[in-house]
Design an enzyme around this catalytic site. Structure first.
Site, mmCIF file in Angstrom:
data_model
loop_
_atom_site.group_PDB
_atom_site.id
_atom_site.type_symbol
_atom_site.label_atom_id
_atom_site.label_comp_id
_atom_site.label_asym_id
_atom_site.label_seq_id
_atom_site.Cartn_x
_atom_site.Cartn_y
_atom_site.Cartn_z
ATOM 1 C CB CYS A 1 3.466 -1.347 -3.907
ATOM 2 S SG CYS A 1 4.544 -1.166 -2.483
ATOM 3 C CD GLU B 1 2.940 -6.949 1.386
ATOM 4 O OE1 GLU B 1 2.050 -6.188 0.968
ATOM 5 O OE2 GLU B 1 3.173 -7.110 2.601
#
Ligand code: NAD
Length: 470
Positions: free
Chosen positions: A278, A244
């Site tokens: 993010c 990720e």
């Protein structure tokens, strides 16, 4: 047990003397001390995890689910102490979608890892041939995390790993080790010994973990350059990887959107956790016809959001977590302003502030190739780019090497769906941004990574598929 406050929890995890000081990014004051651990400590932790794994696996799904739910109960029993410590170490306010919200999310995602059955799947059964796919434990999982949502992201990594019968070795970010040590301490009051291990060290511990022969899989959340380094160092042992990585999510406003109606959701899509997220909205494309109206509506919402020390209940925005990130945001905004872009709000940091506070910043009339647009700012500064039509916005959205999330804002769902299908991103939200859900798979496209987290897909990614034929 229930800790009355963050200090009691800190006393349970800090070394009696010595250790590295962790300072509050809002005030510069001492939060606590962490015992620095080394590569030798990592070997010991991996050995403990390896020894504990067969018995943990043998407990079976039902008993592991029971223990994980009991661990979630213990997070909830300690929620306020955890949130206070998280706020002081990470900087995020208690209030708003911040520290209390993160601790609540940690408990919710832990429970969600118990909400699915992972049954064997019959692949062929035609009378002549029978084959079924089973999901076996992998062994020991290494989890390497970032500093922006340290508790919640740790849970995203450890919860599906444990559920599937693996044991875990965590390596938290060196910027936020206390939050993860405290979380692991609370979980370990419930879990059997050595199932969940933690080594609070720096980059060298992460490097060793990603090359360790007894680690079957790495769950990594962090920047794209670090992800690439981990892919390289994991190659010799052919580890499974969930990556990720960084993003630079585009938001595309369509001409039929109502600027007033979307302004608050646009704001939180971009500024949640003071932009240190993010999958935050990091560049906003708006057509000429409603450009000024969207800029005005967003600036009105943004100007009202209080920023300050996290423990003050009034604040919903906090400091950048560290000086390096502050410097990135300040440099990108300075370049944008120097290029002639227009400051709608902010861009005037108080250089004498005690903490790493960068004011909420909106930058308009900016060139689409400006650094503030094409590089990940990871902070409270949003560029708003004027486009002539949706086709131009889609072209810009897809122009970068990353593709974590994106969003489309419109009053016409059909039209929004058509645009969503043309965007290269792991998730496209319609009329929201970054609204993750433990039931819905999440993962990046392009250099934002690979592998899915959450839901049934997330559980399966922590297992070794095994086909039994015959
Ligand atoms: P980072 O890559 O600097 O550090 C992440 C972790 O990796 C830390 O624990 C660090 O110690 C460790 N590390 C550093 N070098 C290593 C190496 N060579 N080998 C192994 N481990 C190493 O990231 P960060 O600054 O903590 O986090 C911010 C970044 O994370 C942003 O780019 C953000 O977009 C991204 N992020 C992505 C997601 C997602 O779900 N895709 C979520 C949160 C953050």
């Amino acid at each position: 047990m229930a800790y009355a406050n963050a200090q009691e929890l800190l006393d349970a995890i800090q070394p009696a003397t010595g250790g590295t000081e962790i300072l509050d990014p809002a005030t510069g004051e001492l939060v606590g001390r962490v015992a620095e651990q080394s590569a030798a400590d990592l070997d010991a932790a991996v050995a403990s995890a390896k020894a504990a794994q067969p018995a943990w696996d043998a407990l079976g799904h039902e008993e592991r689910k029971r223990l994980l739910n009991a661990a979630a109960d213990n997070i909830e029993a300690n929620a306020e102490a955890l949130a206070e410590l998280l706020s002081r170490e990470q900087g995020k306010p208690l209030n708003g979608p911040n520290a209390r919200f993160e601790v609540g999310g940690a408990a919710a995602w832990l429970r969600a890892a118990t909400a699915y059955e992972v049954e064997p799947e019959v692949v062929v059964d035609d009378g002549e041939t029978y084959a079924a796919k089973h999901y076996r434990a992998l062994g020991v999982v290494g989890a390497i995390g970032p500093w922006n949502w340290p508790m919640m992201i740790s849970i995203w990594q450890l919860a599906p790993s444990l559920r599937m019968g693996n044991t875990v070795v965590m390596k938290p970010s060196e910027y936020t080790p206390l939050s993860v040590l405290a979380l692991v301490h609370v979980l370990n009051e419930v879990l059997p010994a050595d199932v969940l291990n933690i080594v609070a060290g720096g980059r060298e511990v992460g490097e060793k973990l990603s090359g360790h022969p007894d680690i079957a899989k790495i769950m990594f959340t962090g920047s794209t350059p670090t992800g690439k380094a981990i892919i390289r160092s994991s190659a010799d042992t052919v580890k499974r990887l969930t990556m990720e990585l960084g993003g630079n999510d585009a938001g595309i406003v369509l001409e039929d959107a109502d600027p007033q109606a979307i302004a608050e959701d646009l704001f939180w899509g971009a500024f949640i956790n003071t932009g240190q997220t993010c999958a935050a909205l990091k560049r906003l494309y708006v057509p000429e016809s409603i450009y000024d109206a969207v800029c005005d509506a967003l600036a009105n919402v943004a100007a009202k959001m209080p920023m300050g020390v996290g423990l003050d209940e009034n604040n919903v925005l906090g400091p950048l977590q560290n000086k390096a990130q502050y410097d990135i945001v300040a440099s990108l905004v300075k370049d944008a302003v120097d290029s002639g872009a227009k400051v709608l709000l902010g861009a005037n940091p108080d250089e004498n502030a005690a903490g790493y506070f960068y004011p909420t910043t909106l930058i308009a009339d900016i060139d689409p190739s400006n650094r503030l647009v094409v590089e990940e700012q990871f902070g409270p500064a949003l560029p708003i780019i004027k486009v002539k039509d949706t086709a131009e916005a889609i072209k810009h959205a897809n122009a970068l090497e990353v593709g974590l999330g994106a969003s489309v804002w419109s009053s016409n769902r059909e039209q929004a769906l058509e645009v969503a299908a043309q965007i290269q991103a792991g998730t496209v939200w319609i009329n929201s941004h970054g609204t993750i859900d433990p039931r819905i798979p999440f993962g990046g496209a392009k250099q934002s990574g690979y592998g899915l987290e959450f839901g049934l897909d997330g559980l399966k990614s922590l297992a070794q598929p095994q086909i039994i034929k015959g």
